[in-house]
Enzyme design. Structure first.
Site, PDB file in Angstrom:
ATOM      1  N   SER A  95      50.117  40.785  32.320  1.00  0.00           N
ATOM      2  CA  SER A  95      48.596  40.953  32.315  1.00  0.00           C
ATOM      3  C   SER A  95      48.060  39.871  31.301  1.00  0.00           C
ATOM      4  O   SER A  95      48.463  40.299  30.173  1.00  0.00           O
ATOM      5  CB  SER A  95      48.191  42.349  32.055  1.00  0.00           C
ATOM      6  N   LYS A 170      42.765  42.228  37.538  1.00  0.00           N
ATOM      7  CA  LYS A 170      43.582  43.073  36.802  1.00  0.00           C
ATOM      8  C   LYS A 170      42.511  43.401  35.453  1.00  0.00           C
ATOM      9  O   LYS A 170      42.538  44.787  34.837  1.00  0.00           O
ATOM     10  CB  LYS A 170      44.714  42.436  36.304  1.00  0.00           C
ATOM     11  N   LYS A 238      44.962  44.927  24.219  1.00  0.00           N
ATOM     12  CA  LYS A 238      44.955  43.301  24.356  1.00  0.00           C
ATOM     13  C   LYS A 238      44.257  43.409  25.478  1.00  0.00           C
ATOM     14  O   LYS A 238      43.469  42.353  25.727  1.00  0.00           O
ATOM     15  CB  LYS A 238      46.678  43.031  24.553  1.00  0.00           C
TER      16      LYS A 238
END
Length: 294
Positions: A95, A170, A238
């Site tokens: 990701s 995502k 993150k």
């Protein structure tokens, strides 16, 4: 049988790689720490290092923590693009930032390599059960070639657009999950304060419009304060940085998402980055606890 170099064998990468071994593929396991490599070797994989592994592979799969990690492995002198054969397919299941995915696709094309972004959702449980949701960005033909491998690791594989589109979807996924977790944490603290039967409450909430995969997978651990990481706060922090930055670049307002990103950041600053993201419950409890001298 496809020869696959699988780079990144963390709590999700290792079971994902295991499904490919079970599918009969020739898998070369690459990881910094060797425990996961040894376990996969016991299941039929081969151990390798990046340059030699990708030189032999038809497909390279990366499952790494962040954008700089993927870039370092992909474009470094000892990395994927300097050593892979022309025509090799690079499937990045990490990701990372959408702009980095687009740049990697361009860099790969210059080396006659094919690159698709295929980030996954479902956490450790989804990786173990091969029920991941996989959102894929890239050229049609490359995605279709990758599909059998992706379907060995996930139950929902959807091509969502060109390079970088998978990472964009995502990012939206992580925005929704964070919001669900925060509201579930608030609901649990609220219910506890009123002395409600929590297990009964969670059962009935799960059967109504408030039901969600987040509630199904995370509520039980939150009730018992069990925060063993299926997906760490560090990683969700993150990911929320990715979505807030991408939203700002697009001129899109995400007021609730930005607030939840701050809450996740606060929990991480308190030293809880290694816990599961359902540990947002701890922050809600802290905010709801009156001072001792009150």
């Amino acid at each position: 049988m496809t020869t696959i170099a699988f780079i990144g064998l963390g709590i999700m990468g290792e079971p994902m790689a295991g499904h490919l071994i079970d599918g009969g593929h020739d898998l070369i396991a690459v990881n910094r720490s060797q425990g996961a490599v040894e376990r996969l070797v016991d299941r039929g994989a081969r151990a390798g290092h990046v340059a030699a592994a990708v030189a032999e592979a038809e497909v390279v799969i990366t499952m790494l923590p962040d954008s700089p990690d993927v870039e370092a492995v992909a474009v470094g002198g000892d990395g994927i693009y300097a050593n892979a054969k022309p025509g090799t397919l690079h499937i990045d299941c990490s990701s990372i930032r959408p702009d980095v995915s687009r740049r990697l696709a361009e860099d790969g094309a210059q080396r006659e390599l094919r690159v698709i972004d295929a980030p996954v959702s479902g956490g450790q449980a989804g990786a173990v059960e091969a029920t991941l949701s996989i959102m894929v960005g890239g050229a049609d033909a490359d995605v279709e070639e990758a599909r059998p491998l992706l379907e060995a690791m996930g139950s929902t594989v959807v091509h969502v657009g060109p390079a970088g589109a998978g990472q964009t979807v995502k990012a939206a996924n992580q925005l929704i999950v964070a919001g669900h977790l925060e509201l579930l944490a608030e609901a649990i603290v609220f219910l506890e304060a009123h002395g409600v039967d929590l297990e009964a409450a969670v059962k009935v909430l799960g059967g109504g419009l408030a039901g969600s995969a987040v509630l199904d997978r995370k509520a039980a651990g939150m009730l018992t304060r069990t925060f063993d990481p299926g997906f760490r706060i560090d990683l969700h922090h993150k990911d929320l940085g990715i979505v807030t930055s991408a939203a700002r670049d697009a001129g899109v307002a995400i007021p609730l998402g930005a607030h939840v990103a701050q809450l996740v950041g606060a929990l991480r600053a308190q030293g809880h980055g290694g816990l599961d993201h359902s540990a947002l419950l701890l922050l809600v409890e802290h905010l709801s606890t009156p001072p001792k001298d009150a």
